[in-house]
Each structure stands twice: as structure tokens, then as C-alpha cells.
Design a protein around this motif. Structure first.
Motif, PDB file in Angstrom:
ATOM      1  N   PHE A  30     -16.862  20.197 -43.350  1.00 16.66           N
ATOM      2  CA  PHE A  30     -15.476  19.901 -42.979  1.00 16.66           C
ATOM      3  C   PHE A  30     -15.369  19.136 -41.664  1.00 16.66           C
ATOM      4  O   PHE A  30     -14.461  19.384 -40.870  1.00 16.66           O
ATOM      5  CB  PHE A  30     -14.619  21.184 -42.920  1.00 16.66           C
ATOM      6  CG  PHE A  30     -14.521  21.914 -44.234  1.00 16.66           C
ATOM      7  CD1 PHE A  30     -13.996  21.279 -45.341  1.00 16.66           C
ATOM      8  CD2 PHE A  30     -14.959  23.227 -44.371  1.00 16.66           C
ATOM      9  CE1 PHE A  30     -13.907  21.936 -46.572  1.00 16.66           C
ATOM     10  CE2 PHE A  30     -14.872  23.889 -45.584  1.00 16.66           C
ATOM     11  CZ  PHE A  30     -14.346  23.239 -46.693  1.00 16.66           C
ATOM     12  N   HIS A  34     -10.794  15.853 -43.164  1.00 14.83           N
ATOM     13  CA  HIS A  34     -10.097  14.663 -43.678  1.00 14.83           C
ATOM     14  C   HIS A  34      -9.298  14.977 -44.942  1.00 14.83           C
ATOM     15  O   HIS A  34      -9.229  16.125 -45.381  1.00 14.83           O
ATOM     16  CB  HIS A  34     -11.102  13.523 -43.885  1.00 14.83           C
ATOM     17  CG  HIS A  34     -12.220  13.837 -44.841  1.00 14.83           C
ATOM     18  ND1 HIS A  34     -12.014  14.202 -46.157  1.00 14.83           N
ATOM     19  CD2 HIS A  34     -13.576  13.812 -44.667  1.00 14.83           C
ATOM     20  CE1 HIS A  34     -13.194  14.378 -46.746  1.00 14.83           C
ATOM     21  NE2 HIS A  34     -14.153  14.159 -45.864  1.00 14.83           N
ATOM     22  N   HIS A  37     -11.020  17.059 -47.578  1.00 14.70           N
ATOM     23  CA  HIS A  37     -11.131  18.455 -47.147  1.00 14.70           C
ATOM     24  C   HIS A  37      -9.778  19.156 -47.227  1.00 14.70           C
ATOM     25  O   HIS A  37      -9.682  20.323 -47.619  1.00 14.70           O
ATOM     26  CB  HIS A  37     -11.642  18.526 -45.701  1.00 14.70           C
ATOM     27  CG  HIS A  37     -12.991  17.918 -45.494  1.00 14.70           C
ATOM     28  ND1 HIS A  37     -13.379  17.332 -44.313  1.00 14.70           N
ATOM     29  CD2 HIS A  37     -14.059  17.800 -46.334  1.00 14.70           C
ATOM     30  CE1 HIS A  37     -14.617  16.886 -44.416  1.00 14.70           C
ATOM     31  NE2 HIS A  37     -15.050  17.150 -45.641  1.00 14.70           N
ATOM     32  N   LYS A  65     -25.349  17.384 -41.020  1.00 17.40           N
ATOM     33  CA  LYS A  65     -25.813  16.017 -40.722  1.00 17.40           C
ATOM     34  C   LYS A  65     -25.987  15.799 -39.227  1.00 17.40           C
ATOM     35  O   LYS A  65     -26.832  15.020 -38.796  1.00 17.40           O
ATOM     36  CB  LYS A  65     -24.826  14.984 -41.278  1.00 17.40           C
ATOM     37  CG  LYS A  65     -25.039  14.749 -42.758  1.00 17.40           C
ATOM     38  CD  LYS A  65     -24.288  13.554 -43.277  1.00 17.40           C
ATOM     39  CE  LYS A  65     -24.595  13.444 -44.766  1.00 17.40           C
ATOM     40  NZ  LYS A  65     -23.644  12.650 -45.503  1.00 17.40           N
ATOM     41  N   GLY A 124     -16.131  20.498 -53.643  1.00 17.01           N
ATOM     42  CA  GLY A 124     -16.107  19.142 -54.187  1.00 17.01           C
ATOM     43  C   GLY A 124     -17.358  18.892 -55.026  1.00 17.01           C
ATOM     44  O   GLY A 124     -18.303  19.686 -55.009  1.00 17.01           O
ATOM     45  N   ASP A 126     -19.853  16.866 -54.802  1.00 13.58           N
ATOM     46  CA  ASP A 126     -21.154  16.604 -54.182  1.00 13.58           C
ATOM     47  C   ASP A 126     -21.620  17.743 -53.279  1.00 13.58           C
ATOM     48  O   ASP A 126     -22.552  17.572 -52.502  1.00 13.58           O
ATOM     49  CB  ASP A 126     -21.104  15.289 -53.388  1.00 13.58           C
ATOM     50  CG  ASP A 126     -20.095  15.364 -52.257  1.00 13.58           C
ATOM     51  OD1 ASP A 126     -19.318  16.350 -52.199  1.00 13.58           O
ATOM     52  OD2 ASP A 126     -20.081  14.456 -51.419  1.00 13.58           O
ATOM     53  N   VAL A 152     -11.234  12.962 -53.734  1.00 17.94           N
ATOM     54  CA  VAL A 152     -10.044  12.260 -53.255  1.00 17.94           C
ATOM     55  C   VAL A 152     -10.470  10.869 -52.798  1.00 17.94           C
ATOM     56  O   VAL A 152     -11.467  10.723 -52.071  1.00 17.94           O
ATOM     57  CB  VAL A 152      -9.393  13.040 -52.081  1.00 17.94           C
ATOM     58  CG1 VAL A 152      -8.258  12.244 -51.458  1.00 17.94           C
ATOM     59  CG2 VAL A 152      -8.921  14.413 -52.552  1.00 17.94           C
ATOM     60  N   VAL A 160     -12.946   9.238 -49.931  1.00 17.70           N
ATOM     61  CA  VAL A 160     -12.708   9.655 -48.547  1.00 17.70           C
ATOM     62  C   VAL A 160     -13.864  10.566 -48.140  1.00 17.70           C
ATOM     63  O   VAL A 160     -14.165  11.536 -48.834  1.00 17.70           O
ATOM     64  CB  VAL A 160     -11.380  10.441 -48.438  1.00 17.70           C
ATOM     65  CG1 VAL A 160     -11.176  10.955 -47.019  1.00 17.70           C
ATOM     66  CG2 VAL A 160     -10.204   9.589 -48.888  1.00 17.70           C
ATOM     67  N   SER A 161     -14.530  10.248 -47.044  1.00 14.76           N
ATOM     68  CA  SER A 161     -15.641  11.094 -46.592  1.00 14.76           C
ATOM     69  C   SER A 161     -15.780  11.007 -45.074  1.00 14.76           C
ATOM     70  O   SER A 161     -15.333  10.038 -44.448  1.00 14.76           O
ATOM     71  CB  SER A 161     -16.962  10.653 -47.241  1.00 14.76           C
ATOM     72  OG  SER A 161     -17.381   9.435 -46.687  1.00 14.76           O
ATOM     73  N   SER A 162     -16.433  12.012 -44.502  1.00 12.78           N
ATOM     74  CA  SER A 162     -16.688  11.990 -43.057  1.00 12.78           C
ATOM     75  C   SER A 162     -17.544  10.777 -42.713  1.00 12.78           C
ATOM     76  O   SER A 162     -17.344  10.133 -41.679  1.00 12.78           O
ATOM     77  CB  SER A 162     -17.402  13.281 -42.624  1.00 12.78           C
ATOM     78  OG  SER A 162     -16.705  14.411 -43.056  1.00 12.78           O
ATOM     79  N   SER A 163     -18.504  10.460 -43.594  1.00  9.18           N
ATOM     80  CA  SER A 163     -19.383   9.300 -43.341  1.00  9.18           C
ATOM     81  C   SER A 163     -18.584   8.007 -43.273  1.00  9.18           C
ATOM     82  O   SER A 163     -18.837   7.151 -42.418  1.00  9.18           O
ATOM     83  CB  SER A 163     -20.418   9.152 -44.456  1.00  9.18           C
ATOM     84  OG  SER A 163     -21.134  10.326 -44.610  1.00  9.18           O
TER      85      SER A 163
END
Ligand code: FMN
Ligand code: ATP
Length: 205
Positions: A30, A34, A37, A65, A124, A126, A152, A160-163
Motif C-alpha cells: 500500500f 493510490h 489500493h 520493494k 489484487g 498480482d 484499477v 495504477v501502481s506505486s511503480s
């Protein structure tokens, strides 16, 4: 137990400390909390309310990560918890993601999750867990009633991802990054009561 936002009480725990007779649980790093999340958090709280059981958010500090040196955190732990608390879960579990924790296998993690007696687990597509990312959302499904949410996406179809947010920030596209976080409006609508975070520090000592 710490106080959350407004009149909502949010309890913060370390991993392994909390046992419940029933719950709905969502799990993840999380980082940035975003829009993807946020959808998970909304669905988790709604499912818990329907079932009249506590909603639990299980997260990691630092984000995996970041621990492995593959990324920089989008927010501090305090900021992440403030963001999560605006969704008003009943419990937030923060696992210390460290050299001891990463040796836990997927089976170890499933056993820990069993302490929460989840009626539903929401993740999610992944989502991975356990040493060397051995566990998948499908494995979770073999042990618990698991809802796997579709990803999403932005208007242009990108996930949409943190990356993605990190990458936009690195490219100097701060406004585009903020749009994926979709966070400013939620924060300004919810004044923070920092005692919830002070409580986490106490538990941590
Ligand atoms: C018990 C446990 C052990 C983990 N060990 C590793 C690991 O060895 N290597 C790794 O890259 N990630 C590891 N992770 C992190 C997961 O790959 C994943 O990042 C984490 O469960 C959060 O999911 P998310 O990235 O979808 O938010 C572990 C997670 C858990 C719960
Ligand atoms: N766009 C999304 N839509 C739905 N669920 C998502 C989305 N992004 C992440 N999730 C889910 O949220 C949980 C936490 O994911 P995680 O913190 O790894 O986010 P992430 O954006 O994929 O991060 P990173 O880009 O660093 O891998 C996981 O269950 C993951 O599957």
C-alpha cells in the motif's frame, strides 16, 4: 487501542499480535495508498460491514520493494497509516519487513492469517506473499474465501501502481502522479488525529 480519524477508532498492531474470531482482511504494501489500493480498502470495509465483522488491513514496513532497494517509498509509514485510517478499518497490522520476516514461507503466512479467521480476503490480481514471493492470490484462494479484484486502470488503460507513480515523479510529472494517488481531496476532508500514530510507536517499543 489508538484513535483514528474523527470518531472512528483504529487499532494498530504488529504482526502476530492480533487474533480475531472473524474478519475481512486486505493485504499489501500500500505504498502511496493510490486509487487501486483505495478500491481494495473500500471493498474490504464494505464487505466487513455487510458481514458485521472487523475490517483488517495488513501491511508491511518498509514496503518490500524499498527493503530490497528496488524503489524509494512514496510516503513515510505515518503518512501511509494516516491515509489508510481515513477509510476507517477496525484494525491495521504493520509487519516489520526485515531479514527475519522475509524467511517466512507462504505456508507460515497462511498460518498467521488463520489467526484472524477471515471470512473473506480481498487482494489484487498480482498479490504475492511468502519467501521468494512463493504465494499467489490463487494459493490464498485454496485456503480462504478470497476475492481477487480486477486492476484499477487510468483513463489510458494503464494499470495504477506505486511503480507507475514513482516513474511519473522521476520524470517530473508530479501532477500526473498525484492524479493516480487521488489523495489531496481525501486528506483535506479528513483532519488527522496523530494520537493513532503515537500509539503505534508505543506498541513498537
Ligand atoms: C511472509 C512474507 C515473506 C515475504 N518474502 C519476500 C521475499 O523473500 N522476497 C520478496 O521480494 N518479497 C517478499 N515478500 C513480499 C511480497 O512479495 C509482497 O511484496 C507483499 O506480500 C506485499 O504484496 P504487494 O507487493 O502486492 O503489496 C514477502 C511477503 C510475506 C508476507
Ligand atoms: N491498480 C490496482 N487495482 C487493484 N488492486 C491493486 C492495484 N494495484 C495494487 N493492487 C493491489 O493492492 C495490494 C497492494 O499492492 P502493492 O502495494 O504491491 O501495489 P502496487 O501498486 O502494485 O505496488 P508496486 O508498483 O510497487 O508493485 C495488492 O493486493 C495488489 O494486488
Amino acid at each position: 487501542m489508538g484513535k483514528g480519524f474523527g470518531s472512528t477508532a483504529v487499532a494498530f498492531h504488529r504482526d502476530g499480535e492480533l487474533a480475531l474470531t472473524a474478519s475481512v482482511v486486505t493485504i499489501g504494501a500500500f505504498d502511496g495508498v493510490h486509487r487501486g489500493h483505495q478500491e481494495l480498502l473500500r471493498q474490504t470495509i464494505a464487505a466487513a460491514q455487510r458481514r458485521c465483522v472487523p475490517a483488517v488491513v495488513y501491511t508491511f514496513d518498509p514496503p518490500p520493494k524499498v527493503y530490497f532497494g528496488q524503489a524509494e517509498a512514496l510516503t513515510s509509514l505515518d503518512e501511509k497509516l494516516e491515509r489508510i485510517a481515513t477509510f476507517a478499518p477496525d484494525h491495521v497490522i504493520v509487519a516489520d519487513f526485515n531479514q527475519v520476516y522475509i524467511r517466512r514461507t507462504a505456508a507460515d503466512f497462511l498460518a498467521e492469517l488463520q489467526l484472524l479467521h477471515p471470512r473473506e480476503v480481498i487482494v489484487g490480481e498480482d498479490f504475492r506473499f511468502g519467501s521468494c514471493k512463493g504465494g499467489t492470490a490463487q494459493l490464498l484462494r485454496q485456503h480462504f474465501n478470497t476475492r481477487i479484484l480486477p486492476q484499477v486502470r487510468c483513463g489510458n488503460g494503464e494499470i495504477v501502481s506505486s511503480s507507475r507513480i514513482r516513474s511519473l515523479r522521476r520524470s517530473g510529472l508530479a501532477a500526473a502522479a498525484s492524479a493516480l494517488e487521488n489523495w489531496r481531496d481525501i486528506v483535506t476532508a479528513s483532519p488527522v488525529n496523530r494520537s493513532s500514530l503515537a500509539q503505534l510507536e508505543v506498541i513498537n517499543q
